[in-house]
Design a protein around this motif. Sequence first.
Motif, PDB file in Angstrom:
ATOM      1  N   GLN A  41       0.837  -1.198   0.000  1.00 44.44           N
ATOM      2  CA  GLN A  41       0.000   0.000   0.000  1.00 44.44           C
ATOM      3  C   GLN A  41       0.873   1.250   0.000  1.00 44.44           C
ATOM      4  OE1 GLN A  41      -2.977   0.145   3.024  1.00 44.44           O
ATOM      5  NE2 GLN A  41      -3.613   2.208   2.479  1.00 44.44           N
ATOM      6  N   THR A  42       0.581   2.148  -0.934  1.00 41.35           N
ATOM      7  CA  THR A  42       1.280   3.427  -0.986  1.00 41.35           C
ATOM      8  C   THR A  42       0.793   4.288   0.174  1.00 41.35           C
ATOM      9  OG1 THR A  42       1.335   3.251  -3.398  1.00 41.35           O
ATOM     10  CG2 THR A  42       1.822   5.411  -2.450  1.00 41.35           C
ATOM     11  N   GLN A  43       1.721   4.873   0.937  1.00 42.76           N
ATOM     12  CA  GLN A  43       1.359   5.654   2.117  1.00 42.76           C
ATOM     13  C   GLN A  43       1.116   7.127   1.801  1.00 42.76           C
ATOM     14  OE1 GLN A  43       0.723   3.961   4.950  1.00 42.76           O
ATOM     15  NE2 GLN A  43       1.143   2.288   3.569  1.00 42.76           N
ATOM     16  N   GLU A  44       1.844   7.675   0.872  1.00 47.83           N
ATOM     17  CA  GLU A  44       1.723   9.097   0.538  1.00 47.83           C
ATOM     18  C   GLU A  44       0.515   9.297  -0.350  1.00 47.83           C
ATOM     19  OE1 GLU A  44       2.925  12.974   0.812  1.00 47.83           O
ATOM     20  OE2 GLU A  44       4.444  11.508   1.256  1.00 47.83           O
ATOM     21  N   THR A  45      -0.487   9.974   0.164  1.00 49.92           N
ATOM     22  CA  THR A  45      -1.685  10.195  -0.636  1.00 49.92           C
ATOM     23  C   THR A  45      -1.538  11.410  -1.543  1.00 49.92           C
ATOM     24  OG1 THR A  45      -2.660  11.445   1.181  1.00 49.92           O
ATOM     25  CG2 THR A  45      -3.242   9.109   1.020  1.00 49.92           C
ATOM     26  N   GLU A  46      -0.718  12.363  -1.152  1.00 54.50           N
ATOM     27  CA  GLU A  46      -0.474  13.540  -1.979  1.00 54.50           C
ATOM     28  C   GLU A  46       0.908  13.394  -2.602  1.00 54.50           C
ATOM     29  OE1 GLU A  46      -2.472  16.124  -2.851  1.00 54.50           O
ATOM     30  OE2 GLU A  46      -4.014  14.941  -1.873  1.00 54.50           O
ATOM     31  N   PHE A  47       0.987  12.729  -3.725  1.00 54.65           N
ATOM     32  CA  PHE A  47       2.253  12.467  -4.407  1.00 54.65           C
ATOM     33  C   PHE A  47       2.961  13.778  -4.725  1.00 54.65           C
ATOM     34  CE2 PHE A  47       4.377  11.678  -8.608  1.00 54.65           C
ATOM     35  CZ  PHE A  47       5.450  10.976  -8.098  1.00 54.65           C
ATOM     36  N   ASP A  48       4.190  13.913  -4.220  1.00 50.97           N
ATOM     37  CA  ASP A  48       4.957  15.137  -4.434  1.00 50.97           C
ATOM     38  C   ASP A  48       6.270  14.868  -5.153  1.00 50.97           C
ATOM     39  OD1 ASP A  48       6.466  13.866  -2.521  1.00 50.97           O
ATOM     40  OD2 ASP A  48       6.379  15.487  -1.054  1.00 50.97           O
ATOM     41  N   GLY A  49       6.430  13.669  -5.685  1.00 48.33           N
ATOM     42  CA  GLY A  49       7.668  13.301  -6.356  1.00 48.33           C
ATOM     43  C   GLY A  49       8.308  12.075  -5.734  1.00 48.33           C
ATOM     44  N   ASP A  50       8.001  11.781  -4.478  1.00 47.65           N
ATOM     45  CA  ASP A  50       8.489  10.577  -3.807  1.00 47.65           C
ATOM     46  C   ASP A  50       7.283   9.744  -3.405  1.00 47.65           C
ATOM     47  OD1 ASP A  50      11.239  11.302  -3.852  1.00 47.65           O
ATOM     48  OD2 ASP A  50      10.917  12.609  -2.122  1.00 47.65           O
ATOM     49  N   LEU A  51       7.491   8.437  -3.308  1.00 42.86           N
ATOM     50  CA  LEU A  51       6.426   7.524  -2.886  1.00 42.86           C
ATOM     51  C   LEU A  51       6.888   6.821  -1.613  1.00 42.86           C
ATOM     52  CD1 LEU A  51       5.826   6.358  -6.472  1.00 42.86           C
ATOM     53  CD2 LEU A  51       4.037   7.321  -5.053  1.00 42.86           C
ATOM     54  N   TRP A  52       5.961   6.607  -0.693  1.00 44.04           N
ATOM     55  CA  TRP A  52       6.281   6.050   0.620  1.00 44.04           C
ATOM     56  C   TRP A  52       5.521   4.754   0.873  1.00 44.04           C
ATOM     57  CZ3 TRP A  52       9.865   8.259   3.863  1.00 44.04           C
ATOM     58  CH2 TRP A  52      10.307   9.533   3.516  1.00 44.04           C
ATOM     59  N   PHE A  53       6.226   3.812   1.523  1.00 45.48           N
ATOM     60  CA  PHE A  53       5.666   2.519   1.886  1.00 45.48           C
ATOM     61  C   PHE A  53       6.157   2.180   3.290  1.00 45.48           C
ATOM     62  CE2 PHE A  53       6.074   2.784  -2.641  1.00 45.48           C
ATOM     63  CZ  PHE A  53       4.896   2.263  -3.117  1.00 45.48           C
ATOM     64  N   MET A  54       5.458   1.273   3.948  1.00 47.99           N
ATOM     65  CA  MET A  54       5.839   0.862   5.296  1.00 47.99           C
ATOM     66  C   MET A  54       6.128  -0.638   5.290  1.00 47.99           C
ATOM     67  SD  MET A  54       3.808   1.687   8.829  1.00 47.99           S
ATOM     68  CE  MET A  54       3.808   3.425   8.424  1.00 47.99           C
ATOM     69  N   THR A  55       7.167  -1.032   6.021  1.00 43.55           N
ATOM     70  CA  THR A  55       7.507  -2.444   6.125  1.00 43.55           C
ATOM     71  C   THR A  55       8.184  -2.697   7.467  1.00 43.55           C
ATOM     72  OG1 THR A  55       8.449  -4.330   4.933  1.00 43.55           O
ATOM     73  CG2 THR A  55       9.812  -2.331   5.045  1.00 43.55           C
ATOM     74  N   MET A  56       8.650  -3.910   7.623  1.00 49.71           N
ATOM     75  CA  MET A  56       9.372  -4.306   8.822  1.00 49.71           C
ATOM     76  C   MET A  56      10.807  -4.654   8.408  1.00 49.71           C
ATOM     77  SD  MET A  56       6.913  -4.240  11.137  1.00 49.71           S
ATOM     78  CE  MET A  56       7.147  -5.340  12.514  1.00 49.71           C
ATOM     79  N   LYS A  57      11.739  -4.439   9.311  1.00 46.83           N
ATOM     80  CA  LYS A  57      13.142  -4.725   9.019  1.00 46.83           C
ATOM     81  C   LYS A  57      13.420  -6.222   8.902  1.00 46.83           C
ATOM     82  CE  LYS A  57      14.974  -0.617  11.250  1.00 46.83           C
ATOM     83  NZ  LYS A  57      15.794  -0.150  12.382  1.00 46.83           N
ATOM     84  N   ASP A  58      12.588  -7.041   9.520  1.00 46.93           N
ATOM     85  CA  ASP A  58      12.840  -8.482   9.488  1.00 46.93           C
ATOM     86  C   ASP A  58      12.129  -9.161   8.314  1.00 46.93           C
ATOM     87  OD1 ASP A  58      10.254  -8.307  10.426  1.00 46.93           O
ATOM     88  OD2 ASP A  58      10.603  -9.443  12.272  1.00 46.93           O
ATOM     89  N   THR A  59      12.015  -8.454   7.183  1.00 43.36           N
ATOM     90  CA  THR A  59      11.397  -9.022   5.980  1.00 43.36           C
ATOM     91  C   THR A  59      12.442  -9.189   4.883  1.00 43.36           C
ATOM     92  OG1 THR A  59      10.833  -6.853   5.076  1.00 43.36           O
ATOM     93  CG2 THR A  59       9.176  -7.912   6.489  1.00 43.36           C
ATOM     94  N   SER A  60      12.127 -10.044   3.934  1.00 45.94           N
ATOM     95  CA  SER A  60      13.055 -10.245   2.814  1.00 45.94           C
ATOM     96  C   SER A  60      13.174  -8.977   1.969  1.00 45.94           C
ATOM     97  CB  SER A  60      12.617 -11.432   1.957  1.00 45.94           C
ATOM     98  OG  SER A  60      11.303 -11.233   1.479  1.00 45.94           O
ATOM     99  N   LYS A  61      12.087  -8.212   1.813  1.00 47.50           N
ATOM    100  CA  LYS A  61      12.180  -6.999   0.987  1.00 47.50           C
ATOM    101  C   LYS A  61      13.152  -5.994   1.590  1.00 47.50           C
ATOM    102  CE  LYS A  61       7.674  -5.470   2.306  1.00 47.50           C
ATOM    103  NZ  LYS A  61       7.448  -6.721   2.873  1.00 47.50           N
ATOM    104  N   TYR A  62      13.219  -5.926   2.914  1.00 46.13           N
ATOM    105  CA  TYR A  62      14.176  -5.026   3.569  1.00 46.13           C
ATOM    106  C   TYR A  62      15.608  -5.417   3.181  1.00 46.13           C
ATOM    107  CZ  TYR A  62      16.612  -2.468   7.271  1.00 46.13           C
ATOM    108  OH  TYR A  62      17.452  -1.635   7.965  1.00 46.13           O
TER     109      TYR A  62
END
Length: 172
Positions: A41-62
């Motif tokens: 899920q994209t966290q930034e609802t007002e896109f200003d040039g950067d996109l934000w997401f939330m995750t955990m450090k103990d994940t493979s994507k990290y």
Amino acid sequence: MANHTTSNQEAIEKVKELIKDIEVAMFTTISNGKAVSRPMQTQETEFDGDLWFMTMKDTSKYQEILENPSVNLAYSGKSYVSISGTAEFSEDLEKKKEYWNPVFGKLLETTYDDPNVVLIKVTPETAEYWESGTTLKTVKKFAKKLTTKESMGEDDELNDTVEFERHYGSDS
């Protein structure tokens, strides 16, 4: 194909318009030389040039982003948007609090101030988009290093070119 240049703000507005109603992106990282995608899920609802997401450090994507920060975001809705960029992590507690949702707490069984919770900031470099009923349009060099003014070469087969220049304050 004819190339033309648009302003940073025009590029941001175009991508913002295309993804504004799409909450989830397929977030692709590289693991052992292979592309790995998952919905986020994209966290930034007002896109200003950067996109934000939330995750955990103990994940493979990290770990994958630590090893290779090149990522791709694919949005699908009324339009299709593919954004390539560079990911970096942020532990900004105020930003985590701003983006936190009680659903995350239930799903992740934690709170926004958990040191394992981290934000991913994606700085776009290129964005390609397909609008319903039209041909491929490409926003090239979408924030490419955000400080260069490179122009397209004659060999580039793109419809649209966007060059961004990010201005940093004196406190950075």
